[in-house]
Design an enzyme around this catalytic site. Structure first.
Site, short mmCIF file in Angstrom:
data_model
loop_
_atom_site.label_atom_id
_atom_site.label_comp_id
_atom_site.label_asym_id
_atom_site.label_seq_id
_atom_site.Cartn_x
_atom_site.Cartn_y
_atom_site.Cartn_z
N ASP A 82 59.76 72.85 19.20
CA ASP A 82 59.27 74.12 18.64
C ASP A 82 58.91 73.92 17.16
O ASP A 82 59.34 72.94 16.54
CB ASP A 82 60.38 75.17 18.83
N GLU A 134 48.87 76.43 15.84
CA GLU A 134 48.81 77.77 15.26
C GLU A 134 48.13 77.70 13.90
O GLU A 134 48.18 76.67 13.22
CB GLU A 134 50.21 78.37 15.15
N THR A 210 62.32 87.90 21.60
CA THR A 210 63.54 88.74 21.53
C THR A 210 63.20 90.12 21.00
O THR A 210 62.63 90.24 19.90
CB THR A 210 64.59 88.08 20.61
N ASN A 229 58.34 82.70 24.41
CA ASN A 229 59.46 82.09 23.66
C ASN A 229 60.62 83.05 23.45
O ASN A 229 60.42 84.17 22.96
CB ASN A 229 58.97 81.69 22.28
P1 13P Z 1 62.76 85.00 18.98
O1 13P Z 1 63.81 84.31 18.15
O2 13P Z 1 62.34 86.30 18.37
O3 13P Z 1 63.18 85.13 20.39
O4 13P Z 1 61.46 84.08 18.94
C1 13P Z 1 61.50 82.83 19.53
C2 13P Z 1 60.34 82.00 19.16
O5 13P Z 1 59.24 82.46 19.07
C3 13P Z 1 60.57 80.55 18.97
O6 13P Z 1 59.47 79.91 18.44
#
Ligand code: 13P
Length: 286
Positions: A82, A134, A210, A229
């Site tokens: 990530d 991105e 989230t 994600n």
């Molecule tokens: P959250 O922490 O808001 O779930 O986002 C996760 C994310 O986009 C990781 O790159």
């Protein structure tokens, strides 16, 4: 062959318009619980590691855990790095066997981002690995990467030009989404996903999962967000399950680590199952 490329796992989801959950794991327990959920739900899954996790555990130990835990697994799984602004960490993970990386050069001018992303794509191809790209930072700091400032949105033409020039496999546009907990209800520019996908049919990564509602997930997945994600929710579930168990252990003066691990693992697995159900990936393993 259960370990698949990001291109394959997302290609399938994009075509059928479901979302592959991409969960950030940070230790053996979270990795094992999420893989167990994928097997139970018969769902494909992407396991993500932040740069912080790679550095804290070490890419060799992390990849050893991944290899052992996915041996003979019955569902398609893929390992992704990530948000990574560090080219050295990208090279290390690609060489070790990660299936894809997100080169996060969003703080660079688009021209330089594009130049370096082309290099990362070229490097990844040597390992048959995929690249997410991105051009705008996703708001919020996650594991030490990113900024709390909303980044300037680029025009559709600039975004499309970046995608075409770099040959990335998945694009992560800023659409009003943010990492961490939303301070107020997010206003999402879902039309931007449709505009990009209509011009270039390619899987879009939805960051900041989230705190989004079921309705928002479903709408964005239908528009082409094939990678969804989730990180903060995994961390919260993990910490809160630990806290609840330890409070109880203290009250009872009973100290048994394996029961703690079982309790936490159960909650993390349930969280993953819930998302697989919402994203429509349940039952989609091939
Ligand atoms: P959250 O922490 O808001 O779930 O986002 C996760 C994310 O986009 C990781 O790159």
């Amino acid at each position: 062959m259960p370990i698949v490329s990001m291109q394959e796992i997302l290609g399938h989801a994009f075509k059928e318009r479901y979302g592959v959950p991409a969960f950030n794991i940070f230790n053996d327990l979270t990795l094992e619980a999420i893989l167990a959920a994928a097997v139970e739900a018969h769902s494909p899954v992407i396991i993500q590691t932040s740069v912080k996790t790679v550095k804290s555990i070490g890419s060799n130990v992390l990849f050893g855990m991944w290899t052992e835990m996915t041996r003979n697994i019955s569902v398609p799984v893929s390992l992704h790095l990530d948000h990574c602004p560090e080219r050295a960490v990208i090279s290390e993970c690609l060489a070790r066997g990660w299936n894809s990386v997100l080169f996060d050069a969003s703080s660079m001018p688009v021209e330089e981002n594009r130049r370096q992303t082309i290099e990362v794509v070229e490097e990844a191809r040597r390992y048959h690995a995929g690249v997410e790209g991105e051009i705008e930072g996703i708001q919020g700091v996650e594991d030490g990467v990113g900024s709390d400032e909303a980044s300037r949105r680029q025009s559709l033409d600039v975004a499309l030009d970046f995608v075409r020039a770099t040959g990335i496999d998945c694009f992560a546009p800023a659409i009003g989404n943010a990492h961490g907990m939303y301070k107020s209800e997010p206003k999402l520019d879902s039309q931007r996903v449709t505009d990009i996908v209509s011009a270039i049919p390619m899987p879009i990564a939805l960051h900041g999962g989230t705190g989004l509602t079921e309705e928002q997930f479903k709408d964005l997945i239908a528009r082409g967000c094939a990678k969804v994600n989730i990180s903060t929710a995994v961390k919260m579930t993990y910490m809160q399950a630990n806290l609840a168990f330890l409070r109880d252990a203290e009250a009872k003066n009973k100290w048994d680590p394996p029961s703690l691990f079982r309790a936490v693992s159960k909650d993390v697995k349930e969280l993953a199952l819930k998302h697989m159900h919402t994203f429509g990936s349940e039952g989609k393993a091939w």
